[in-house]
Scaffold this active site. Structure first.
Site, short mmCIF file in Angstrom:
data_model
loop_
_atom_site.label_atom_id
_atom_site.label_comp_id
_atom_site.label_asym_id
_atom_site.label_seq_id
_atom_site.Cartn_x
_atom_site.Cartn_y
_atom_site.Cartn_z
CG HIS A 1 -1.74 1.18 1.40
ND1 HIS A 1 -2.68 1.55 0.46
CD2 HIS A 1 -1.79 2.13 2.37
CE1 HIS A 1 -3.27 2.66 0.85
NE2 HIS A 1 -2.75 3.03 1.99
CG ASP B 1 -5.14 -0.48 2.26
OD1 ASP B 1 -4.87 -1.53 1.65
OD2 ASP B 1 -5.51 0.56 1.69
C1 GAR Z 1 1.58 0.61 -5.97
O1 GAR Z 1 2.04 1.85 -5.50
C2 GAR Z 1 0.69 -0.04 -4.94
O2 GAR Z 1 1.04 0.23 -3.62
C3 GAR Z 1 -0.63 0.61 -5.25
O3 GAR Z 1 -0.68 0.62 -6.65
C4 GAR Z 1 0.64 0.76 -7.16
C5 GAR Z 1 0.85 -0.30 -8.21
O4 GAR Z 1 1.98 -0.07 -8.96
N1 GAR Z 1 -1.71 -0.14 -4.68
C6 GAR Z 1 -2.76 0.42 -4.14
O5 GAR Z 1 -2.97 1.62 -4.11
C7 GAR Z 1 -3.76 -0.57 -3.56
N2 GAR Z 1 -4.68 0.10 -2.71
P1 GAR Z 1 2.53 -1.17 -9.99
O6 GAR Z 1 1.32 -1.71 -10.78
O7 GAR Z 1 3.46 -0.42 -10.87
O8 GAR Z 1 3.20 -2.23 -9.19
#
Ligand code: GAR
Length: 204
Positions: free
Chosen positions: A112, A148
């Site tokens: 998160h 979360d």
């Molecule tokens: C990451 O920063 C993750 O923490 C967030 O989405 C991004 C995915 O990046 N997740 C959330 O916000 C879930 N609530 P990625 O697809 O490049 O790994």
């Protein structure tokens, strides 16, 4: 060398956290292997990254099922088919339900982009910026039924710059987040881990 910890990784987007895990797993000494990548949608870079690495993929789209519960069961079945030791939600933008948690609770982690318990939900970087915090970061936690709220496995801090936008802040968080994810999942794989109440410890 003991057999690697089997990871199933779930994604919804660009999959840079997935890529960091795939890269780490290329080294046998890391102790884990991504055995499958699943998504809740098609045509995303995360799935392309898995295919490029020769890792099997699957999708489970909510709209293909008659209810959220059916979707949750289908997702649990598809993940279960790959017999994971640990499930990693890496930018997976859906809440898993009871059936999924019955099968994989206690061994599903989610990353998160905020320092829990601050700013849960979909807009961690935006809400941190709006609140005016000077330090934010990323949290890896054991998934429970909340948003979360699960027990914390690892955290990493990232300073907020005066001229940050949501995009620049999130990108800087993601650099630290990928390193945290790779480090913590590797320790879970090599050392094992235990969850006692809200305390997560590496080691047998
Ligand atoms: C990451 O920063 C993750 O923490 C967030 O989405 C991004 C995915 O990046 N997740 C959330 O916000 C879930 N609530 P990625 O697809 O490049 O790994």
């Amino acid at each position: 060398m003991p057999s690697p910890t089997r990871l199933v990784v779930l994604v919804s987007g660009s999959g840079t956290n997935l890529q960091a895990l795939l890269d780490a797993c290329a080294d046998e000494s890391y102790g884990a292997k991504v055995v499958a990548v699943g998504a809740d949608r098609e045509d995303i870079a995360g799935l392309t990254r898995a295919e490029a690495a020769g890792v099997p993929t699957f999708t489970a789209k909510v709209k293909d099922y008659t209810s959220r519960e059916h979707w949750d069961r289908a997702l649990a079945d598809k993940v279960g088919a790959f017999e994971p030791d640990v499930v990693v939600l890496a930018g997976f933008m859906k809440l898993v339900g009871t059936t999924f948690l019955d099968a994989f609770g206690g061994r599903t982690v989610n990353t998160h982009p905020a320092l829990s318990p601050s700013f849960p939900g979909m807009h961690g970087p935006r809400e941190a910026l709006e609140y005016g915090v000077k330090v934010t970061g990323a949290t890896l936690f054991i998934v429970d039924a909340g948003v979360d709220t699960g027990a914390i496995v690892a955290q990493t801090a990232v300073p907020v710059d005066d001229d940050d936008t949501e995009a620049t802040l999130h990108e800087r968080i993601k650099v630290a987040e990928r390193a945290m994810l790779v480090d913590a999942v590797g320790k879970m794989a090599r050392e094992g881990f235990s969850v006692e109440g809200r305390r997560v410890r590496f080691g047998g």
